[in-house]
Design an enzyme around this catalytic site. Structure first.
Site, PDB file in Angstrom:
ATOM      1  N   ASP A 196     -13.762  -5.367  -2.008  1.00 16.26           N
ATOM      2  CA  ASP A 196     -13.733  -5.274  -0.547  1.00 16.26           C
ATOM      3  C   ASP A 196     -15.106  -5.674  -0.035  1.00 16.26           C
ATOM      4  OD1 ASP A 196     -11.082  -4.300  -0.105  1.00 16.26           O
ATOM      5  OD2 ASP A 196     -11.722  -2.354  -0.868  1.00 16.26           O
ATOM      6  N   ASP A 256       0.861  -1.182   0.000  1.00 17.68           N
ATOM      7  CA  ASP A 256       0.000   0.000   0.000  1.00 17.68           C
ATOM      8  C   ASP A 256       0.898   1.233   0.000  1.00 17.68           C
ATOM      9  OD1 ASP A 256      -2.275  -1.557   0.112  1.00 17.68           O
ATOM     10  OD2 ASP A 256      -2.447  -1.442   2.291  1.00 17.68           O
TER      11      ASP A 256
END
Length: 258
Positions: free
Chosen positions: A130, A11
């Site tokens: 997600d 990330d």
């Protein structure tokens, strides 16, 4: 038999790798290019970069990171985060990415999947989902898709299984399924969610969210039937190396590239 893939996930925020718990409380994990090169040398099968930078004016930083990484590593690189148009995809692919990952933008505009697949091929388009469990304890398992998970998670009303199916119909060549309930916690993948997705689609599925040990990766690959497993914290902060994980899996009969 196809080799199962071990994929470090990086990330990237403002040019640095960070990792949080449930998308919050980020810790600095290092320079993305240096980490990518180390993972390449350490036996990673692929790499995933997610740009979680809040402001679009810093997007050029990510292009620079991808260009510098692609010049140093020789394994497939997937890039996601903030890709809202086919032109955004093109920019990352031109910078050196092998695949692009789309999430919120695909929910808001499903045509983006089809347009991207038509221009670059399905093998380039990864649909990242997600999902959060929303059923009551006495109900069958059910997961809802959320968007904007980096800053402001928003329920969509979409069923995760149905969205995965539709994404593949539109042209996604791979699915990343991330359990929001488990993300960064280290308690293991949501095997029920993973199994439901792998049984619903005919493209490779990558497990994400919650891995804390090689045992969890084994469960994701064997019980969840994933084609690959994504992990961040356990690699970034030195709990395990990629070779540790591959050795563990190989000893238990999971086909991996050693």
């Amino acid at each position: 038999m196809l080799k199962r893939r071990i994929i470090p996930c990086l990330d990237v925020k403002a040019g640095r790798v960070v990792k949080g718990v449930a998308f919050l409380n980020h810790r600095d994990a290092g320079d993305p290019v240096e980490l990518a090169a180390a993972y390449d040398a350490g036996g990673a099968d692929e790499l995933v970069f997610y740009d979680i930078t809040a402001s679009s004016d810093e997007r050029a930083i990510m292009v620079d990171v991808v260009e510098r990484t692609a010049a140093q590593v020789f394994i497939p690189l997937t890039v996601g985060g903030g890709l809202r148009t086919v032109e955004d995809m093109y920019r990352m692919l031109r910078a050196g990415a092998d695949k692009v990952s789309i999430n919120t933008a695909a929910v808001l505009n499903p045509q983006l999947i089809e347009d991207g697949a038509r221009r670059f091929g399905s093998q380039c388009i990864v649909l990242s989902i997600d999902a959060r469990r929303v059923n009551a304890s006495d109900e069958p398992p059910r997961w809802q898709v959320f968007t904007h998970t980096g800053r402001d998670p928003r329920p969509t009303g979409l069923d995760a299984i149905e969205w995965a199916r539709r994404g593949v119909e539109l042209g996604a060549g791979e699915i990343v399924i991330n359990s929001m309930d488990e993300d960064g916690v280290g308690g293991g993948y949501d095997i029920d969610l993973l199994r439901a997705i792998t049984e619903a689609v005919n493209v490779p599925v990558i497990a994400s969210g919650g891995v804390g040990s090689p045992e969890h990766m084994y469960a994701g690959l064997v019980e969840g039937r994933a084609d690959a497993v994504l992990a961040a914290s356990i690699f970034h902060f030195g709990a395990y190396t990629i070779r540790d994980v591959k050795q563990y899996l190989a000893e238990r009969g999971v086909p991996v590239r050693l």
